[in-house]
Write a protein that holds these residues in place. Sequence first.
Motif, PDB file in Angstrom:
ATOM      1  N   ARG A 151       0.842  -1.207   0.000  1.00 41.48           N
ATOM      2  CA  ARG A 151       0.000   0.000   0.000  1.00 41.48           C
ATOM      3  C   ARG A 151       0.878   1.258   0.000  1.00 41.48           C
ATOM      4  NH1 ARG A 151      -3.215   1.437   3.886  1.00 41.48           N
ATOM      5  NH2 ARG A 151      -4.929   2.181   2.586  1.00 41.48           N
ATOM      6  N   ALA A 152       1.933   1.240   0.812  1.00 41.51           N
ATOM      7  CA  ALA A 152       2.845   2.393   0.870  1.00 41.51           C
ATOM      8  C   ALA A 152       3.550   2.583  -0.469  1.00 41.51           C
ATOM      9  CB  ALA A 152       3.862   2.203   1.989  1.00 41.51           C
ATOM     10  N   ALA A 153       4.001   1.490  -1.086  1.00 41.60           N
ATOM     11  CA  ALA A 153       4.685   1.575  -2.385  1.00 41.60           C
ATOM     12  C   ALA A 153       3.724   2.067  -3.465  1.00 41.60           C
ATOM     13  CB  ALA A 153       5.254   0.205  -2.764  1.00 41.60           C
ATOM     14  N   PHE A 154       2.465   1.635  -3.400  1.00 41.76           N
ATOM     15  CA  PHE A 154       1.452   2.082  -4.356  1.00 41.76           C
ATOM     16  C   PHE A 154       1.248   3.590  -4.249  1.00 41.76           C
ATOM     17  CE2 PHE A 154      -3.005   3.123  -5.293  1.00 41.76           C
ATOM     18  CZ  PHE A 154      -3.098   2.701  -6.612  1.00 41.76           C
ATOM     19  N   LEU A 155       1.182   4.086  -3.030  1.00 44.16           N
ATOM     20  CA  LEU A 155       0.965   5.516  -2.816  1.00 44.16           C
ATOM     21  C   LEU A 155       2.134   6.340  -3.359  1.00 44.16           C
ATOM     22  CD1 LEU A 155      -1.194   7.353  -1.661  1.00 44.16           C
ATOM     23  CD2 LEU A 155      -0.039   7.223   0.551  1.00 44.16           C
ATOM     24  N   VAL A 156       3.351   5.860  -3.137  1.00 52.96           N
ATOM     25  CA  VAL A 156       4.540   6.558  -3.644  1.00 52.96           C
ATOM     26  C   VAL A 156       4.525   6.576  -5.177  1.00 52.96           C
ATOM     27  CG1 VAL A 156       7.059   6.421  -3.854  1.00 52.96           C
ATOM     28  CG2 VAL A 156       5.975   6.121  -1.615  1.00 52.96           C
TER      29      VAL A 156
END
Length: 201
Positions: free
Chosen positions: A21-26
């Motif tokens: 989820r964090a990588a998707f947001l970045v």
Amino acid sequence: MSEMRLHDPAGNRLYLNAEERAAFLVAAQRQPARNRTLCETLHWTGCRPSELLEITPARIDLSGGTIAIRSLKKRKDASGSTKIMFRSAPVPAEFLDTLNTAHGIREAQTSRRKTAVPIWDLSRVRIWQIVKRVMIEAGIPDAPHRSPKGLRHGFGVHATVQGVPLHMLQRWLGHAQLSTTAIYADAVGKEEQDIAARMWG
């Protein structure tokens, strides 16, 4: 109606974990404004792509920090009539600033004509393509959870890990039954370890 679940019959995860989820947001934040806000809206609200397509400037509460989402799942009232239901999803102020800058939300809200026009004039297939491409850029593996549905399920698991009460999560996700929302309490892997760590601490 098929039962909602967090794993497919082969045991593959159907939700994005916290790191994904964090990588998707970045990765989303590197996209053109329209695609960025589309991805961020799915990330922060857990809404379905079909629900995202219904969002208009009138449904953005910039001062209240929420987005009103129309549930497109058909519900019947006591008389048997189909009822229209909305839910308010709280979102971060910084995201609302981005949404306002990219789409002129505040300006559109002053125009009766513009306020009812959907923010994203796209098809569900196009949303799926955009989300999948951003997930590939984010390094999310080619697996069943690399999809908008995986993002929605990831939102549910994340909220549960963070201690959001199930009845509140039920409202945010637009589930008719609390038993549907309860599947997120079955989080596994690192998410389950995070929940257990609270018990151990």
